[in-house]
Enzyme design. Structure first.
Site, PDB file in Angstrom:
ATOM      1  CB  ILE A 212       6.265 -34.798  16.580  1.00 27.14           C
ATOM      2  CG1 ILE A 212       7.632 -35.445  16.855  1.00 27.14           C
ATOM      3  CG2 ILE A 212       6.351 -33.786  15.444  1.00 27.14           C
ATOM      4  CD1 ILE A 212       8.134 -36.369  15.752  1.00 27.14           C
ATOM      5  CG  ASP A 231      -4.311 -37.882  19.045  1.00 26.17           C
ATOM      6  OD1 ASP A 231      -4.545 -39.113  19.042  1.00 26.17           O
ATOM      7  OD2 ASP A 231      -3.158 -37.422  19.022  1.00 26.17           O
ATOM      8  N   GLY A 282       0.611 -40.777  13.122  1.00 27.63           N
ATOM      9  CA  GLY A 282       1.308 -41.906  12.503  1.00 27.63           C
ATOM     10  C   GLY A 282       1.442 -43.027  13.514  1.00 27.63           C
ATOM     11  CB  ALA A 290       8.687 -63.948   7.034  1.00 24.83           C
ATOM     12  CG  ASN A 339      14.455 -49.289  10.586  1.00 21.17           C
ATOM     13  OD1 ASN A 339      15.565 -49.838  10.646  1.00 21.17           O
ATOM     14  ND2 ASN A 339      13.922 -48.618  11.594  1.00 21.17           N
ATOM     15  CE1 TYR A 345       6.115 -44.874  11.081  1.00 15.31           C
ATOM     16  CE2 TYR A 345       8.439 -45.079  10.540  1.00 15.31           C
ATOM     17  CZ  TYR A 345       7.395 -44.359  11.107  1.00 15.31           C
ATOM     18  OH  TYR A 345       7.643 -43.140  11.703  1.00 15.31           O
ATOM     19  CE  LYS A 349       5.478 -42.062   9.084  1.00 12.26           C
ATOM     20  NZ  LYS A 349       4.554 -40.956   9.391  1.00 12.26           N
ATOM     21  CB  THR A 380       8.216 -39.135  20.799  1.00 15.31           C
ATOM     22  OG1 THR A 380       8.411 -40.219  19.895  1.00 15.31           O
ATOM     23  CG2 THR A 380       8.639 -37.837  20.159  1.00 15.31           C
TER      24      THR A 380
END
Ligand code: NAD
Length: 439
Positions: A212, A231, A282, A290, A339, A345, A349, A380
């Site tokens: 992206i 980067d 990211g 756990a 998720n 993550y 976000k 991606t």
């Protein structure tokens, strides 16, 4: 990455097999990713309806004309624009149903539906009816998605319905630039005073070496921006190739390493401050709570959140965010829906959604905006690493039955970076094909 099902069902035999097996039959989306035109609706036929009103807002008709659009007449329309600001009682909602039923029947495949509602209700009953428009649009988006068509709604704030402001909305939401944006309801506020023009504005894109980030750097360069690409040193080769292609500066540095933020501030200083800031870098380190190690938690938080906070704090302090700055943070549907295996993550976000909401007011004082872009399933390297079945489910669980491309996300970022998007700030623009997750 190739979507084999998408290619397969373009042939009559493939379509028959898919139908027999009950598989989704996605259609290729109509997309546009070149530089902005003065008139984004030139050559396009539009239908306009105004349920609950005598006629559409004159400013809407002026906005369509200013963008070069023409009334569809009997021909199929490439977009249906619904002036729903008059949907303030139950009878007007019936008019919405009837007029939209006819309008959608005349919509070309891959067409766009854009509804304009209002935040200005005079009573609870009016508020209820105006809010009905959002449910209507989200449901409609799910129905027309299988034809590659999309539907979105903007809730107009007080003073946000000028012809100029609406023309800005049409440039993205009524054209093929919003191909993978559907089922979204966003607040469209009054325009602020425009920021001073700079001869060559500068964009900073983190994580620009691929996916992206690279698509965003290329897209912004197409609009004439000078792009500073950042980067990690390990990605130096593709980063240098991109910087050469765009004839722009680069910084090969790990955003979480000591001293990098200083280097970045120096680099921004050399290019005269930044006008468009895209926090795209990211990472994921997936594991159930756990089993997750502290290192995995920390790594994700360091790149996805702490680096952004540190960069912004230093650029603010150094006065290097130019007046009218456009800031965009790459969030994720995972930050909205959560998720399994991604507590780190999803937390990082979600944090960005809170961040843009809170930072909008201080940036507005400098005529700036800040928004989060939440991609759904985008083809991606990040999604290529998913297990096959998870990947296939992620790709299909949306109204368009396919994944988006990095260019789809880049287009949404280019819109947020453009003068037309000034009325959007502090919000989340999902580029997810109306993902069923977090809907
Ligand atoms: P990608 O892995 O292809 O690219 C991310 C880039 O960030 C890479 O070039 C990487 O080298 C760079 N990066 C990572 N850590 C860095 C660091 N410490 N310093 C500097 N650069 C660093 O990912 P992508 O799919 O293009 O995703 C871009 C953004 O969009 C990410 O923030 C991601 O979380 C978000 N996103 C992606 C998807 C998707 O489906 N691909 C979905 C939702 C959100």
């Amino acid at each position: 990455m190739t979507d084999r099902l998408l290619s397969f069902v373009q042939h009559p035999l493939g379509r028959r097999v898919a139908r027999a097996l009950g598989l989704p039959q996605p259609v290729p989306l109509l997309r546009r990713h070149d530089a902005w035109e003065d008139q984004e609706l030139a050559g396009r036929l539009l239908s306009v309806i105004a349920p609950g009103s005598m006629a559409p807002m004159p400013s809407l008709l002026a906005a369509i004309a200013a963008q070069g659009g023409t009334a569809a007449g009997d021909a199929p329309a490439s977009a249906l624009v619904i002036d729903a600001t008059g949907c303030r009682d139950v009878a007007a909602l019936q008019a919405l149903f009837m007029q939209a039923q006819f309008g959608v029947s005349r919509l070309a495949p891959g067409g766009r539906v854009l509804a304009l509602s209002s935040s200005g209700a005079a009573s609870a009953a009016e508020a209820a009816c105006l809010q009905a428009v959002s449910g209507f649009i989200r449901a409609l988006a799910k129905e027309i998605g299988r034809r590659g068509a999309t539907a979105n709604a903007l809730v107009l704030g007080e003073g946000a319905a000028s012809a100029e402001s609406l023309a800005g909305a049409l440039r993205f939401f009524a054209t093929d630039r919003s191909a993978y944006v559907s089922g979204q309801v966003l607040a469209w506020r009054k325009e602020a005073a425009p920021a001073p023009d700079r001869p060559q504005p500068v964009a900073l894109v983190t994580g620009a070496a691929g996916g992206i980030g690279a698509a965003t750097a290329r897209r912004l360069a197409r609009d004439g921006l000078r792009v500073l690409c950042v980067d990690v040193p390990a990605a130096r080769q593709p980063l240098e190739a991109l910087a050469r292609e765009l004839d722009g500066p680069l910084l090969a540095a790990d955003l979480t390493a000591a001293g990098t933020v200083d280097e970045l501030v120096d680099a921004v200083h050399r290019v005269g401050g930044v006008d468009v800031l895209v926090h795209n870098a990211g990472i994921t380190r997936d594991r159930t709570l756990a089993r997750m190690s502290t290192a995995e938690w920390d790594a994700v938080m360091a790149v996805n959140l702490a680096a952004i906070l540190a960069i912004d704090a230093r650029l603010d302090e150094a006065g290097l965010l130019n007046a009218g700055v456009r800031e965009v943070c790459l969030s994720s549907i995972s930050g909205i829906a959560g998720n399994a295996g991604q507590t780190n993550y999803s937390a990082s976000k979600a944090a960005l959604i809170g961040y843009v909401a809170a930072r909008a007011a201080p940036l507005a004082e400098r005529a700036g905006t800040i928004n989060a872009v939440a991609p759904g399933f985008i083809e991606t390297a990040m999604t290529r690493r998913m297990p096959l079945m998870v990947r296939e489910a992620g790709r299909r669980l949306n109204a368009l039955k396919q994944g988006g491309t990095p260019a789809d996300v880049a287009e949404a970022i280019a819109f947020l970076a453009s003068p037309a998007a000034h009325p959007l700030t502090g919000q989340v623009l999902r580029v997810c094909g109306q993902s069923l997750l977090g809907a």
